[in-house]
Design a protein around this motif. Structure first.
Motif, PDB file in Angstrom:
ATOM      1  N   ASP A 138       0.728  -1.132   0.023  1.00 39.69           N
ATOM      2  CA  ASP A 138       0.259   0.280   0.051  1.00 39.69           C
ATOM      3  C   ASP A 138       0.504   1.167  -0.084  1.00 39.69           C
ATOM      4  OD1 ASP A 138       1.173  -0.851   2.753  1.00 39.69           O
ATOM      5  OD2 ASP A 138      -0.363   0.590   3.475  1.00 39.69           O
ATOM      6  N   LEU A 139       2.306   1.353   0.706  1.00 42.71           N
ATOM      7  CA  LEU A 139       2.770   2.313  -0.051  1.00 42.71           C
ATOM      8  C   LEU A 139       3.821   2.166  -1.018  1.00 42.71           C
ATOM      9  CD1 LEU A 139       4.795   1.864   4.066  1.00 42.71           C
ATOM     10  CD2 LEU A 139       3.121   4.046   3.171  1.00 42.71           C
ATOM     11  N   VAL A 140       4.239   1.243  -1.922  1.00 43.84           N
ATOM     12  CA  VAL A 140       5.053   1.453  -2.916  1.00 43.84           C
ATOM     13  C   VAL A 140       3.729   1.530  -4.163  1.00 43.84           C
ATOM     14  CG1 VAL A 140       6.796   0.485  -1.363  1.00 43.84           C
ATOM     15  CG2 VAL A 140       4.808  -0.800  -2.697  1.00 43.84           C
ATOM     16  N   GLY A 141       2.490   1.269  -3.873  1.00 46.20           N
ATOM     17  CA  GLY A 141       1.412   1.448  -5.120  1.00 46.20           C
ATOM     18  C   GLY A 141       1.123   0.698  -5.637  1.00 46.20           C
ATOM     19  N   MET A 142       1.941  -1.153  -5.374  1.00 45.03           N
ATOM     20  CA  MET A 142       1.318  -2.431  -5.844  1.00 45.03           C
ATOM     21  C   MET A 142       0.650  -2.331  -5.470  1.00 45.03           C
ATOM     22  SD  MET A 142       5.128  -3.654  -4.554  1.00 45.03           S
ATOM     23  CE  MET A 142       4.920  -5.331  -4.715  1.00 45.03           C
ATOM     24  N   LEU A 228      11.529   4.784  -3.870  1.00 44.84           N
ATOM     25  CA  LEU A 228      10.248   5.666  -4.316  1.00 44.84           C
ATOM     26  C   LEU A 228       9.956   6.739  -4.914  1.00 44.84           C
ATOM     27  CD1 LEU A 228       9.389   5.116  -0.014  1.00 44.84           C
ATOM     28  CD2 LEU A 228       8.704   3.648  -1.721  1.00 44.84           C
ATOM     29  N   PHE A 229      11.203   7.369  -4.926  1.00 42.34           N
ATOM     30  CA  PHE A 229      10.775   8.292  -6.337  1.00 42.34           C
ATOM     31  C   PHE A 229      10.872   7.929  -8.096  1.00 42.34           C
ATOM     32  CE2 PHE A 229      14.043  11.209  -8.638  1.00 42.34           C
ATOM     33  CZ  PHE A 229      12.844  12.549  -8.343  1.00 42.34           C
ATOM     34  N   GLU A 230      11.773   7.125  -7.707  1.00 37.59           N
ATOM     35  CA  GLU A 230      11.595   6.033  -9.297  1.00 37.59           C
ATOM     36  C   GLU A 230      10.940   5.108  -9.656  1.00 37.59           C
ATOM     37  OE1 GLU A 230      15.015   3.174  -9.414  1.00 37.59           O
ATOM     38  OE2 GLU A 230      16.914   5.337  -9.555  1.00 37.59           O
ATOM     39  N   ASP A 231       9.697   4.625  -8.971  1.00 36.90           N
ATOM     40  CA  ASP A 231       8.936   3.783  -8.612  1.00 36.90           C
ATOM     41  C   ASP A 231       7.392   5.193  -9.305  1.00 36.90           C
ATOM     42  OD1 ASP A 231      10.183   1.893  -9.091  1.00 36.90           O
ATOM     43  OD2 ASP A 231       9.311   0.655  -6.908  1.00 36.90           O
ATOM     44  N   SER A 232       7.702   6.426  -8.664  1.00 35.20           N
ATOM     45  CA  SER A 232       6.963   7.210  -9.127  1.00 35.20           C
ATOM     46  C   SER A 232       6.864   8.443 -10.038  1.00 35.20           C
ATOM     47  CB  SER A 232       6.339   7.616  -8.017  1.00 35.20           C
ATOM     48  OG  SER A 232       6.306   7.334  -6.476  1.00 35.20           O
ATOM     49  N   ALA A 243       8.194  17.224  -5.415  1.00 31.54           N
ATOM     50  CA  ALA A 243       6.354  16.638  -4.140  1.00 31.54           C
ATOM     51  C   ALA A 243       7.008  15.491  -4.346  1.00 31.54           C
ATOM     52  CB  ALA A 243       4.793  16.870  -4.784  1.00 31.54           C
ATOM     53  N   ILE A 244       6.860  14.825  -5.484  1.00 30.76           N
ATOM     54  CA  ILE A 244       7.532  13.126  -5.312  1.00 30.76           C
ATOM     55  C   ILE A 244       8.838  12.568  -4.911  1.00 30.76           C
ATOM     56  CG2 ILE A 244       7.625  11.157  -6.592  1.00 30.76           C
ATOM     57  CD1 ILE A 244       6.243  12.333  -8.750  1.00 30.76           C
ATOM     58  N   GLN A 245       9.318  13.689  -4.139  1.00 31.17           N
ATOM     59  CA  GLN A 245      10.322  13.024  -3.475  1.00 31.17           C
ATOM     60  C   GLN A 245      10.408  13.322  -2.423  1.00 31.17           C
ATOM     61  OE1 GLN A 245      14.186  12.700  -4.839  1.00 31.17           O
ATOM     62  NE2 GLN A 245      14.138  12.421  -2.459  1.00 31.17           N
ATOM     63  N   LYS A 246       9.928  14.259  -1.465  1.00 30.91           N
ATOM     64  CA  LYS A 246       9.278  14.995  -0.343  1.00 30.91           C
ATOM     65  C   LYS A 246       8.629  13.906   0.235  1.00 30.91           C
ATOM     66  CE  LYS A 246       6.666  18.098   2.511  1.00 30.91           C
ATOM     67  NZ  LYS A 246       6.208  19.372   2.765  1.00 30.91           N
ATOM     68  N   SER A 248       8.500  10.067  -1.309  1.00 31.52           N
ATOM     69  CA  SER A 248       9.060   9.455  -1.030  1.00 31.52           C
ATOM     70  C   SER A 248       9.645   9.130  -0.080  1.00 31.52           C
ATOM     71  CB  SER A 248       9.956   9.193  -2.176  1.00 31.52           C
ATOM     72  OG  SER A 248       9.550   9.367  -3.783  1.00 31.52           O
ATOM     73  N   ARG A 249       9.988  10.030   0.962  1.00 30.98           N
ATOM     74  CA  ARG A 249      11.268  10.640   1.979  1.00 30.98           C
ATOM     75  C   ARG A 249      10.689   9.868   3.275  1.00 30.98           C
ATOM     76  NH1 ARG A 249      13.742  15.993   0.325  1.00 30.98           N
ATOM     77  NH2 ARG A 249      16.167  14.754  -0.381  1.00 30.98           N
ATOM     78  N   LEU A 250       9.130  10.612   2.874  1.00 29.67           N
ATOM     79  CA  LEU A 250       8.754  10.500   3.984  1.00 29.67           C
ATOM     80  C   LEU A 250       7.665   8.798   4.377  1.00 29.67           C
ATOM     81  CD1 LEU A 250       5.946  13.376   4.441  1.00 29.67           C
ATOM     82  CD2 LEU A 250       7.745  13.490   5.634  1.00 29.67           C
ATOM     83  N   LYS A 251       7.311   8.734   2.762  1.00 28.42           N
ATOM     84  CA  LYS A 251       7.513   6.751   2.539  1.00 28.42           C
ATOM     85  C   LYS A 251       8.619   5.987   2.938  1.00 28.42           C
ATOM     86  CE  LYS A 251       3.312   7.030  -0.455  1.00 28.42           C
ATOM     87  NZ  LYS A 251       2.930   6.570  -1.476  1.00 28.42           N
ATOM     88  N   ALA A 252       9.358   6.122   2.832  1.00 26.37           N
ATOM     89  CA  ALA A 252      10.591   5.397   3.019  1.00 26.37           C
ATOM     90  C   ALA A 252      10.729   5.051   4.930  1.00 26.37           C
ATOM     91  CB  ALA A 252      11.860   6.124   2.556  1.00 26.37           C
ATOM     92  N   TYR A 253      10.655   6.409   5.478  1.00 21.25           N
ATOM     93  CA  TYR A 253      10.176   5.348   6.783  1.00 21.25           C
ATOM     94  C   TYR A 253       9.627   4.160   7.375  1.00 21.25           C
ATOM     95  CZ  TYR A 253      13.619   9.784   8.061  1.00 21.25           C
ATOM     96  OH  TYR A 253      14.498  10.490   8.545  1.00 21.25           O
ATOM     97  N   GLU A 254       8.497   4.682   6.726  1.00 20.57           N
ATOM     98  CA  GLU A 254       7.501   3.515   7.515  1.00 20.57           C
ATOM     99  C   GLU A 254       7.701   2.243   6.892  1.00 20.57           C
ATOM    100  OE1 GLU A 254       4.147   2.209   9.080  1.00 20.57           O
ATOM    101  OE2 GLU A 254       5.226   3.873   9.698  1.00 20.57           O
TER     102      GLU A 254
END
Length: 345
Positions: A138-142, A228-232, A243-246, A248-254
């Motif tokens: 759910d976090l990575v868009g799969m 995450l950035f590349e996948d988006s 916006a995607i970079q920001k 991605s940084r937040l999602k990376a922690y989770e």
């Protein structure tokens, strides 16, 4: 092509391994040879992190006792590898949602490793692929349906290739009839660590006196953020790069929190297993970083495509393969499978 982000070092072959002491018992000799063989394919962050010796006591301290214990019981040595989550949702990186020739190459490598071990230890090894796609889909868009199809396809491919040394394990196996969201909630309730604790480790990983664990946390955070950035970044998305970079940084922690929780569950479920990782690991780590296809660096089968070159197979993004003019090759069933490059890479 861009230079590899990581230096992938192949240490001395296990075939040349010589135990210095004539008093070493047979189980230790077999276990040491087996560990050295796996370490031939280590994935490390930098050349300086590699001890350069397959008999390094620091490296062996976490792994050798487990191997010796299994060998003394004359049982298969179990390795666990959290990996094979599902294909990237970015159509510019992969051929589709199902396993293809890139996964086949990785599975065949692991299968060949098992066959090599059987030449000197008949019980062999058992490699359990702990598919983690459901952990953070759910976090990575799969799509959940794609994760299910990928897991099924992976099991089918293992059977088709007759890789008896390889098994799979995923959250669906562990949590049974729960919904996918409930599975993730239960995972984090029992095995999750705090976000503040993770952020602290990641920040400390940039410091000059950071511990190996803190450096690893920072390195993993940077790698996951990049993925995450590349996948988006694909045709049709409307967000700005910043916006995607920001995001991605937040999602990376989770993603990392859940990945760590999954690792804790695996450690509890398979306490006697040697732990492998697709991420680079330094000398003395509790996990052994392992590369799956040739001399790939951060690229994985689920983030790219297999490209046949004059020097063997490499993993590239789909868009890179097409830019090079590689020819798309289909499987016998008519599905896109891999690329073939006619000229030099």
């Amino acid at each position: 092509m861009k230079p590899a982000a990581l230096e992938l070092i192949s240490i001395q072959s296990s075939e040349s391994l010589k135990l210095r002491s004539p008093m070493v018992d047979p189980a230790t000799e077999v276990a040491t040879r087996m560990l050295a063989q796996v370490m031939d394919y280590r994935r490390v962050p930098h050349a300086g992190d590699l001890c350069g010796n397959s008999e390094c006591q620091t490296c062996a301290s976490f792994h050798l006792p487990k191997i010796i214990s299994a060998v003394r019981r004359n049982e298969p040595v179990t390795f666990v590898l959290p990996a094979f989550p599902g294909k990237s949702p970015n159509p510019e990186k992969v051929l589709g949602a199902l396993p293809d020739y890139a996964e086949q190459l990785a599975l065949q490598f692991l299968g060949n490793l098992g066959q090599q071990v059987r030449q000197y230890y008949s019980p062999g090894i058992k490699i359990i692929l702990c598919s983690d796609g459901r952990v953070f889909s759910d976090l990575v868009g799969m799509k959940e349906s794609n994760v299910t199809a990928y897991q099924s396809g992976l099991s089918g491919l293992i059977g088709e290739l007759q890789l008896s040394d390889i098994e799979t394990f995923n959250m669906d196996d562990f949590y049974g009839e729960l919904s996918f969201n409930q599975m993730r909630d239960e995972l984090m309730k029992r095995y999750g660590s705090s976000l503040d604790f993770l952020k602290h480790k990641v920040r400390n990983g940039m410091a000059e006196l950071a511990t190996a664990e803190e450096q690893g946390a920072h390195r993993m955070y940077c790698g996951i953020t990049r993925f995450l950035f590349e996948d988006s970044l694909h045709a049709g998305q409307t967000k700005s790069r910043s916006a995607i970079q920001k995001e991605s940084r937040l999602k990376a922690y989770e993603v990392i929190r859940r990945s760590n929780a999954w690792s804790e569950l695996i450690a509890e479920r398979f306490p006697d297993a040697v732990r492998l990782s697709i991420h680079p690991q330094t000398c003395g780590s509790a996990k052994l970083g392992i590369r799956l296809v040739g001399n790939e660096s951060w690229m994985t089968p689920w983030h790219g495509v297999a490209v046949e070159t004059a020097k063997g197979f490499v993993l590239l993004k789909k868009s890179e393969a097409e830019t090079l003019g590689a020819e798309l090759i289909y499987s016998s069933g008519g599905q896109p499978s891999r690329y073939k490059l006619r000229g030099e890479l």
